[in-house]
Write a protein that holds these residues in place. Sequence first.
Motif, PDB file in Angstrom:
ATOM      1  N   GLU A 123       0.830  -1.207   0.000  1.00  0.00           N
ATOM      2  CA  GLU A 123       0.000   0.000   0.000  1.00  0.00           C
ATOM      3  C   GLU A 123       0.872   1.267   0.000  1.00  0.00           C
ATOM      4  O   GLU A 123       0.553   2.251  -0.654  1.00  0.00           O
ATOM      5  CB  GLU A 123      -0.925  -0.022   1.225  1.00  0.00           C
ATOM      6  CG  GLU A 123      -2.008  -1.083   1.142  1.00  0.00           C
ATOM      7  CD  GLU A 123      -2.829  -1.150   2.421  1.00  0.00           C
ATOM      8  OE1 GLU A 123      -2.422  -0.468   3.407  1.00  0.00           O
ATOM      9  OE2 GLU A 123      -3.849  -1.866   2.449  1.00  0.00           O
ATOM     10  N   TRP A 124       1.965   1.203   0.762  1.00  0.00           N
ATOM     11  CA  TRP A 124       2.847   2.371   0.824  1.00  0.00           C
ATOM     12  C   TRP A 124       3.472   2.680  -0.543  1.00  0.00           C
ATOM     13  O   TRP A 124       3.548   3.821  -0.965  1.00  0.00           O
ATOM     14  CB  TRP A 124       3.941   2.105   1.865  1.00  0.00           C
ATOM     15  CG  TRP A 124       4.859   3.293   2.039  1.00  0.00           C
ATOM     16  CD1 TRP A 124       4.680   4.357   2.829  1.00  0.00           C
ATOM     17  CD2 TRP A 124       6.104   3.497   1.353  1.00  0.00           C
ATOM     18  NE1 TRP A 124       5.722   5.235   2.724  1.00  0.00           N
ATOM     19  CE2 TRP A 124       6.621   4.738   1.806  1.00  0.00           C
ATOM     20  CE3 TRP A 124       6.835   2.766   0.425  1.00  0.00           C
ATOM     21  CZ2 TRP A 124       7.828   5.247   1.367  1.00  0.00           C
ATOM     22  CZ3 TRP A 124       8.024   3.284  -0.024  1.00  0.00           C
ATOM     23  CH2 TRP A 124       8.525   4.510   0.436  1.00  0.00           C
ATOM     24  N   ARG A 127       0.807   4.090  -2.767  1.00  0.00           N
ATOM     25  CA  ARG A 127       0.513   5.470  -2.387  1.00  0.00           C
ATOM     26  C   ARG A 127       1.652   6.415  -2.791  1.00  0.00           C
ATOM     27  O   ARG A 127       1.446   7.526  -3.255  1.00  0.00           O
ATOM     28  CB  ARG A 127       0.262   5.535  -0.882  1.00  0.00           C
ATOM     29  CG  ARG A 127      -0.206   6.911  -0.406  1.00  0.00           C
ATOM     30  CD  ARG A 127      -0.623   6.883   1.058  1.00  0.00           C
ATOM     31  NE  ARG A 127       0.515   6.658   1.930  1.00  0.00           N
ATOM     32  CZ  ARG A 127       0.745   5.515   2.572  1.00  0.00           C
ATOM     33  NH1 ARG A 127      -0.090   4.487   2.416  1.00  0.00           N
ATOM     34  NH2 ARG A 127       1.799   5.385   3.364  1.00  0.00           N
ATOM     35  N   ARG A 131       1.178   9.793  -5.368  1.00  0.00           N
ATOM     36  CA  ARG A 131       1.881  11.043  -4.927  1.00  0.00           C
ATOM     37  C   ARG A 131       2.904  11.500  -5.964  1.00  0.00           C
ATOM     38  O   ARG A 131       3.006  12.674  -6.295  1.00  0.00           O
ATOM     39  CB  ARG A 131       2.585  10.836  -3.582  1.00  0.00           C
ATOM     40  CG  ARG A 131       1.648  10.965  -2.375  1.00  0.00           C
ATOM     41  CD  ARG A 131       2.426  11.204  -1.103  1.00  0.00           C
ATOM     42  NE  ARG A 131       3.375  10.164  -0.820  1.00  0.00           N
ATOM     43  CZ  ARG A 131       3.125   9.105  -0.058  1.00  0.00           C
ATOM     44  NH1 ARG A 131       1.932   8.951   0.485  1.00  0.00           N
ATOM     45  NH2 ARG A 131       4.049   8.199   0.167  1.00  0.00           N
TER      46      ARG A 131
END
Length: 651
Positions: A123-124, A127, A131
């Motif tokens: 998920e990081w 994400r 970004r």
Amino acid sequence: MSDILRVLLVEDSATDAKLVVRDLLRMGRHVQFERVETAKAMGAALDTQAWDVVVSDWSMPSFSAPAALAILKEKGLDLPFIIVSGTIGEETAVEAMRAGASDFVLKDKLVRLRPAVERVLREWREREGHRQSEAALRTSEARFSRLAESGVIGIAIADVQGNILDANETYLKMLGYSRDELLHGAIRWPDLLGDRSLEQLRTGGVAPPWETEAFRKDGGRVPILVGVAMLEYPQCIAFIADLTERKQAEVGRRRAEEALRESERQLRQAQKMEAVGRLAGGVAHDFNNVLSVILSYGEVLLGDMMPGDPLRADVEEIRKAASRAAGLTRQLLLFSRQQVAEPKVLDLREVLASMEKMVQRILGADVDLVLVTAKSAGRVRADPSHVEQVILNLVVNARDAMPMGGKLTIETENVVLDEGYAQEHLPAKAGPYVMMAVSDTGTGMDRETQARIFEPFFTTKEKGKGTGLGLSTVFGVVQQSGGNIWVYSEPGRGTTFKVYLPRVDAELDVVGPHPAPATLRGTETILLVEDEDQVRTIVQSILRRQGYRVMAAADGGEALLLCEGHPEAIDLLLTDVVMPHMSGPELARRLVAARPAMKVVCMSGYTDDTVVRHGVLEAGVAFLQKPITPTSLARKIREVLDSEKARPDAP
């Protein structure tokens, strides 16, 4: 993705830390970890190492998970943060998640740690990527905005039918429209896309750049470079670069290259004319000595013959032929700028007025003569006879170009030639001039003929109809007077010769014939110095026939010796200009220094500028141009002997 999983463990129990690492090893990746249990240690670890994930115990004697989260925020780090605890409740865990934790795992269920780490890392990464993309988009938008506002390039949003929907200020300024006019549909670009470009847009989304012209509001045209890319059909975006400056630079470069080529051509032509001029001057010098002998003996023979002498006609023909040859050598000297000039301050209007009847007779009844002379035309400094020679030669040339009649226009006016003209018309110099234009309505000339018209002996006339020296004579006279001449002609449309003579601010000189002496005879003593034997012999004979006492020398050294051995007065020195060892002017200065009363006449078959112009004319000494005749020689000698001053300045 790296095979190494870098884990920062915030844990006070070494045993629990080993359990966490053992579970993470099941991910099949090498685990690199560091255990810290204080805020200071965590801060140091974060400063010295990059970490993939932080696994923290909820509560420790001197540290806690919330405190660890606070350190991450303080350092501006966005890392996956997983809480491991045996005491945390669900409500507390939810609060921790809100504070920034990624997940939590109970210590009695550590088997869930590995899936949790994998999930939060995934998920990081995702994400960190929706970004980075946003940052890249913002950067791209900022760049596009700066480009649109830079004033460097025009940008327009249009459809494939050529309707301009939106545009930046650069594009509007390029075409001279306001934004309000754009919004009301005033701007269209029917030629935005051709068929080929439209097909390329549809199939590939991009039309390669091409050059064209855009129409301004004021009706003018702007050269542009256009590149078009498809947005969402039927809209496209066009990037338009104004090529005006580049086109102007290209035109300027081409003009500069053409000017350079023309300058080089003119320089080569000037060098060729200079070389031919030196050759012509040398030939004229030698011929003038020969012609002096022929003409003089011919005139002597005629003077000795009775009117009915059967040989008189033959001698007369010899004299006529020699006179024609003398005319040719005179033209050669004019062309080569080696003819002695006696410049006067003249008004070209007065010169033309005095020649009008003669010019009309030369032209004949079928050619109309029009004189257009400006009242304010300035004055020039030139030899009057040379200026007349220029006018007559141009008139004769124009008459021959109008065999069926026509019109000849002669006009004068003041002009100022600037540096641009001078650079394009070498060897002209910038400054004020009086221009005399001679224009005919004749047959004209092509460029090849124009390039050669000032060359001596070049002629387009039939054999026997011309010598090819007329225009070369004009060229030489104008050059010798410090001016320049240019021709403008087209086949079938006539010719214009423009003569530019430097304008001077001086009073007019009175130009008139020298009064004829009362007699050509005399009894004075003359020192004759001439290195050509035949010329010396005939000149000595002529002078003695006129009653003079003559002392003859072959060079300057012999003349000095004669003077030293002759205590009586010597009334006049008659010397050639160019002689071996010592020039005539130098000899004159040395002799006059010792005999101040002696007058001087210099004679030459050609004029060397450094010797004659500066050595003779500037000193006020009389000059006799060869070829000489008994009459011309006797008249010049008598004029000088009867004059107030004819001596060179002593050194």
